[in-house]
Write a protein that holds these residues in place. Structure first.
Motif, PDB file in Angstrom:
ATOM      1  N   ILE A 100       0.840  -1.204   0.000  1.00  0.00           N
ATOM      2  CA  ILE A 100       0.000   0.000   0.000  1.00  0.00           C
ATOM      3  C   ILE A 100       0.877   1.258   0.000  1.00  0.00           C
ATOM      4  O   ILE A 100       0.612   2.225  -0.725  1.00  0.00           O
ATOM      5  CB  ILE A 100      -0.948  -0.006   1.214  1.00  0.00           C
ATOM      6  N   ILE A 101       1.932   1.236   0.802  1.00  0.00           N
ATOM      7  CA  ILE A 101       2.875   2.371   0.848  1.00  0.00           C
ATOM      8  C   ILE A 101       3.523   2.570  -0.528  1.00  0.00           C
ATOM      9  O   ILE A 101       3.662   3.705  -1.017  1.00  0.00           O
ATOM     10  CB  ILE A 101       3.954   2.139   1.925  1.00  0.00           C
ATOM     11  N   ALA A 102       3.920   1.463  -1.165  1.00  0.00           N
ATOM     12  CA  ALA A 102       4.563   1.545  -2.476  1.00  0.00           C
ATOM     13  C   ALA A 102       3.640   2.192  -3.502  1.00  0.00           C
ATOM     14  O   ALA A 102       4.066   3.065  -4.281  1.00  0.00           O
ATOM     15  CB  ALA A 102       4.982   0.156  -2.943  1.00  0.00           C
ATOM     16  N   ASP A 103       2.380   1.784  -3.520  1.00  0.00           N
ATOM     17  CA  ASP A 103       1.436   2.379  -4.472  1.00  0.00           C
ATOM     18  C   ASP A 103       1.168   3.846  -4.161  1.00  0.00           C
ATOM     19  O   ASP A 103       1.038   4.675  -5.063  1.00  0.00           O
ATOM     20  CB  ASP A 103       0.120   1.597  -4.456  1.00  0.00           C
ATOM     21  N   LYS A 104       1.079   4.174  -2.886  1.00  0.00           N
ATOM     22  CA  LYS A 104       0.797   5.553  -2.482  1.00  0.00           C
ATOM     23  C   LYS A 104       1.905   6.508  -2.928  1.00  0.00           C
ATOM     24  O   LYS A 104       1.647   7.639  -3.350  1.00  0.00           O
ATOM     25  CB  LYS A 104       0.612   5.638  -0.964  1.00  0.00           C
TER      26      LYS A 104
ATOM     27  N   ILE B  90       8.591  -6.178  -5.896  1.00  0.00           N
ATOM     28  CA  ILE B  90       7.847  -5.227  -6.734  1.00  0.00           C
ATOM     29  C   ILE B  90       7.633  -3.926  -5.974  1.00  0.00           C
ATOM     30  O   ILE B  90       7.797  -2.833  -6.524  1.00  0.00           O
ATOM     31  CB  ILE B  90       6.500  -5.828  -7.191  1.00  0.00           C
ATOM     32  N   SER B  91       7.283  -4.028  -4.697  1.00  0.00           N
ATOM     33  CA  SER B  91       7.115  -2.825  -3.872  1.00  0.00           C
ATOM     34  C   SER B  91       8.413  -2.032  -3.804  1.00  0.00           C
ATOM     35  O   SER B  91       8.421  -0.801  -3.963  1.00  0.00           O
ATOM     36  CB  SER B  91       6.664  -3.202  -2.453  1.00  0.00           C
ATOM     37  N   GLY B  92       9.520  -2.726  -3.567  1.00  0.00           N
ATOM     38  CA  GLY B  92      10.812  -2.059  -3.508  1.00  0.00           C
ATOM     39  C   GLY B  92      11.151  -1.381  -4.824  1.00  0.00           C
ATOM     40  O   GLY B  92      11.630  -0.237  -4.845  1.00  0.00           O
TER      41      GLY B  92
ATOM     42  N   ARG C 180       5.353  -2.836 -14.011  1.00  0.00           N
ATOM     43  CA  ARG C 180       5.710  -3.921 -14.934  1.00  0.00           C
ATOM     44  C   ARG C 180       7.210  -4.182 -14.929  1.00  0.00           C
ATOM     45  O   ARG C 180       7.656  -5.341 -14.916  1.00  0.00           O
ATOM     46  CB  ARG C 180       5.238  -3.580 -16.356  1.00  0.00           C
ATOM     47  N   ALA C 181       8.027  -3.117 -14.925  1.00  0.00           N
ATOM     48  CA  ALA C 181       9.477  -3.302 -14.897  1.00  0.00           C
ATOM     49  C   ALA C 181       9.903  -4.002 -13.618  1.00  0.00           C
ATOM     50  O   ALA C 181      10.745  -4.914 -13.636  1.00  0.00           O
ATOM     51  CB  ALA C 181      10.187  -1.952 -15.021  1.00  0.00           C
ATOM     52  N   ALA C 182       9.310  -3.601 -12.485  1.00  0.00           N
ATOM     53  CA  ALA C 182       9.635  -4.234 -11.207  1.00  0.00           C
ATOM     54  C   ALA C 182       9.203  -5.693 -11.198  1.00  0.00           C
ATOM     55  O   ALA C 182       9.913  -6.559 -10.669  1.00  0.00           O
ATOM     56  CB  ALA C 182       8.957  -3.477 -10.065  1.00  0.00           C
ATOM     57  N   ALA C 183       8.038  -5.981 -11.799  1.00  0.00           N
ATOM     58  CA  ALA C 183       7.546  -7.358 -11.853  1.00  0.00           C
ATOM     59  C   ALA C 183       8.443  -8.223 -12.733  1.00  0.00           C
ATOM     60  O   ALA C 183       8.788  -9.358 -12.372  1.00  0.00           O
ATOM     61  CB  ALA C 183       6.113  -7.381 -12.381  1.00  0.00           C
ATOM     62  N   ASP C 184       8.836  -7.703 -13.891  1.00  0.00           N
ATOM     63  CA  ASP C 184       9.728  -8.457 -14.779  1.00  0.00           C
ATOM     64  C   ASP C 184      11.042  -8.798 -14.079  1.00  0.00           C
ATOM     65  O   ASP C 184      11.523  -9.932 -14.149  1.00  0.00           O
ATOM     66  CB  ASP C 184      10.024  -7.647 -16.045  1.00  0.00           C
TER      67      ASP C 184
ATOM     68  N   LYS D 298      -1.993  -1.802 -14.613  1.00  0.00           N
ATOM     69  CA  LYS D 298      -3.340  -1.239 -14.527  1.00  0.00           C
ATOM     70  C   LYS D 298      -3.886  -1.287 -13.106  1.00  0.00           C
ATOM     71  O   LYS D 298      -4.402  -0.292 -12.586  1.00  0.00           O
ATOM     72  CB  LYS D 298      -4.284  -1.998 -15.477  1.00  0.00           C
ATOM     73  N   ILE D 299      -3.788  -2.453 -12.475  1.00  0.00           N
ATOM     74  CA  ILE D 299      -4.406  -2.589 -11.149  1.00  0.00           C
ATOM     75  C   ILE D 299      -3.434  -2.309 -10.015  1.00  0.00           C
ATOM     76  O   ILE D 299      -3.840  -2.053  -8.882  1.00  0.00           O
ATOM     77  CB  ILE D 299      -5.012  -3.993 -10.975  1.00  0.00           C
ATOM     78  N   LYS D 300      -2.126  -2.391 -10.303  1.00  0.00           N
ATOM     79  CA  LYS D 300      -1.072  -2.122  -9.322  1.00  0.00           C
ATOM     80  C   LYS D 300      -1.175  -3.068  -8.112  1.00  0.00           C
ATOM     81  O   LYS D 300      -1.615  -4.214  -8.250  1.00  0.00           O
ATOM     82  CB  LYS D 300      -1.087  -0.650  -8.943  1.00  0.00           C
ATOM     83  N   LEU D 301      -0.784  -2.604  -6.922  1.00  0.00           N
ATOM     84  CA  LEU D 301      -0.603  -3.523  -5.792  1.00  0.00           C
ATOM     85  C   LEU D 301      -1.704  -3.491  -4.740  1.00  0.00           C
ATOM     86  O   LEU D 301      -1.873  -4.453  -3.994  1.00  0.00           O
ATOM     87  CB  LEU D 301       0.737  -3.214  -5.099  1.00  0.00           C
ATOM     88  N   VAL D 302      -2.439  -2.397  -4.658  1.00  0.00           N
ATOM     89  CA  VAL D 302      -3.436  -2.257  -3.590  1.00  0.00           C
ATOM     90  C   VAL D 302      -4.477  -3.382  -3.570  1.00  0.00           C
ATOM     91  O   VAL D 302      -4.809  -3.899  -2.493  1.00  0.00           O
ATOM     92  CB  VAL D 302      -4.117  -0.876  -3.647  1.00  0.00           C
ATOM     93  N   PRO D 303      -5.041  -3.813  -4.726  1.00  0.00           N
ATOM     94  CA  PRO D 303      -6.015  -4.918  -4.674  1.00  0.00           C
ATOM     95  C   PRO D 303      -5.445  -6.184  -4.042  1.00  0.00           C
ATOM     96  O   PRO D 303      -6.140  -6.882  -3.288  1.00  0.00           O
ATOM     97  CB  PRO D 303      -6.365  -5.146  -6.150  1.00  0.00           C
ATOM     98  N   PHE D 304      -4.171  -6.477  -4.330  1.00  0.00           N
ATOM     99  CA  PHE D 304      -3.528  -7.648  -3.730  1.00  0.00           C
ATOM    100  C   PHE D 304      -3.321  -7.442  -2.227  1.00  0.00           C
ATOM    101  O   PHE D 304      -3.452  -8.378  -1.442  1.00  0.00           O
ATOM    102  CB  PHE D 304      -2.177  -7.916  -4.405  1.00  0.00           C
ATOM    103  N   ALA D 305      -3.001  -6.206  -1.851  1.00  0.00           N
ATOM    104  CA  ALA D 305      -2.810  -5.898  -0.427  1.00  0.00           C
ATOM    105  C   ALA D 305      -4.116  -6.082   0.342  1.00  0.00           C
ATOM    106  O   ALA D 305      -4.127  -6.646   1.443  1.00  0.00           O
ATOM    107  CB  ALA D 305      -2.302  -4.464  -0.272  1.00  0.00           C
ATOM    108  N   ILE D 306      -5.209  -5.622  -0.239  1.00  0.00           N
ATOM    109  CA  ILE D 306      -6.520  -5.779   0.411  1.00  0.00           C
ATOM    110  C   ILE D 306      -6.858  -7.257   0.567  1.00  0.00           C
ATOM    111  O   ILE D 306      -7.328  -7.698   1.617  1.00  0.00           O
ATOM    112  CB  ILE D 306      -7.610  -5.055  -0.404  1.00  0.00           C
ATOM    113  N   TYR D 307      -6.599  -8.037  -0.497  1.00  0.00           N
ATOM    114  CA  TYR D 307      -6.839  -9.479  -0.431  1.00  0.00           C
ATOM    115  C   TYR D 307      -6.048 -10.115   0.699  1.00  0.00           C
ATOM    116  O   TYR D 307      -6.570 -10.945   1.462  1.00  0.00           O
ATOM    117  CB  TYR D 307      -6.465 -10.129  -1.767  1.00  0.00           C
ATOM    118  N   ARG D 308      -4.785  -9.725   0.851  1.00  0.00           N
ATOM    119  CA  ARG D 308      -3.928 -10.295   1.886  1.00  0.00           C
ATOM    120  C   ARG D 308      -4.478  -9.995   3.283  1.00  0.00           C
ATOM    121  O   ARG D 308      -4.484 -10.869   4.157  1.00  0.00           O
ATOM    122  CB  ARG D 308      -2.508  -9.734   1.751  1.00  0.00           C
ATOM    123  N   ILE D 309      -4.915  -8.764   3.482  1.00  0.00           N
ATOM    124  CA  ILE D 309      -5.441  -8.381   4.800  1.00  0.00           C
ATOM    125  C   ILE D 309      -6.734  -9.128   5.098  1.00  0.00           C
ATOM    126  O   ILE D 309      -6.925  -9.644   6.212  1.00  0.00           O
ATOM    127  CB  ILE D 309      -5.658  -6.853   4.861  1.00  0.00           C
TER     128      ILE D 309
END
Length: 278
Positions: free
Chosen positions: A139-143, A184-186, A195-199, A256-267
């Motif tokens: 969440i911090i990374a996306d913000k 990816i967050s880092g 995408r670059a971080a994911a690759d 497109k969706i970035k990281l927040v949706p995954f963060a919400i799922y984790r919580i």
């Protein structure tokens, strides 16, 4: 090999394949699904069950190699890869040295603390902590992510950025934190596109996961019995197929969706597991 064992092998492979490269923690899901539901150690010995989990991880690694085949050929100077679409003019190529630099921090700490992690951190309780802590980082990374990242493709990553991502990857030694979630967050916090971080995350995953899996398999060759082999093959194939689907789907969506949706799922997952388990 009875039908129930066969289905459990496929389910564990499915869980590994779908979650290994999404930022949700495959280790966390494997521990939760196996401990709370499948309980593989009831129909396999503890050591065979642990060896099986290494085997299905190799299925996921093979999926990454297939997706990034041209990239790995380029890194090894076997075949020149065409510049990625959207890459700025004059962009260089990701070098093998940058991948190695990114691997060093977690590789060193993994060797030093492998036994400690295996003995003390592989539990549902520690996974819940990792799920929530990793979600907060995402969440911090996306913000604080840049709307116009300086690093659009993986070929623009510098040695300094590779090392910095590698240092953040050390967080993933805690089960539940997630290797892809942390790296990816880092990367995003360092000015990379998602995408670059994911690759870069997926490319780094192959040598470090393969190395760890190979060492584990060498130590446990005695558990590759004819009785267990069909179970291993079913899990391996399942993990490969579902990882292949997961990686391609994830790479198309991440910018497109970035990281927040995954963060919400984790919580949400952590809360549900806590309420059910405790």
């Amino acid at each position: 090999m009875d039908f129930i064992m066969f289905m459990k092998a496929i389910i564990l492979g499915l869980v590994e394949g779908l979650t290994e490269f999404a930022p949700v923690s495959s280790t966390g899901h494997m521990i939760i699904v196996d401990d709370m539901w499948l309980q593989s150690e009831e129909f396999l010995t503890k050591y065979v069950a642990n060896t099986f989990k290494v085997v299905i991880q190799l299925g996921s690694i093979l999926a990454v190699v297939v997706v990034f085949w041209e990239r790995f050929m380029d890194l090894l100077h076997i075949k020149r890869k065409k510049p990625e679409q959207g890459a700025p003019a004059g962009t260089g190529r990701l070098k093998l040295g940058q991948v190695i630099v990114g691997l060093i921090p977690a590789g060193v700490l993994g060797v030093l603390f492998e036994d400690y992690v295996d003995e003390y951190l592989f539990s549902t309780e520690t996974v819940l902590i990792g799920l929530v802590a990793g979600a907060i980082l995402m969440i911090i990374a996306d913000k604080f992510s840049s709307k116009q990242p300086k690093v659009v493709t993986v070929d623009q990553i510098t040695y300094k950025q590779a090392l910095s991502v590698g240092l953040v990857q050390c967080l993933s030694l805690w089960p539940g934190f997630s290797r892809s979630g942390s790296t990816i967050s880092g990367g995003v916090l360092l000015g990379m596109s998602h995408r670059a971080a994911a690759d870069f995350t997926f490319i780094m995953a192959v040598p470090i996961m393969f190395g760890a899996s190979f060492l584990s398999l060498v130590k446990n060759l005695e558990y590759f019995t004819m009785d267990a082999l069909p179970f291993f093959i079913a899990g391996f194939v399942s993990a490969f197929v579902f990882a292949l689907i997961s990686i391609r789907f994830f790479l198309k969506l991440i910018n497109k969706i970035k990281l927040v949706p995954f963060a919400i799922y984790r919580i949400v997952l952590a809360v549900v597991i806590y309420l059910v388990w405790f």
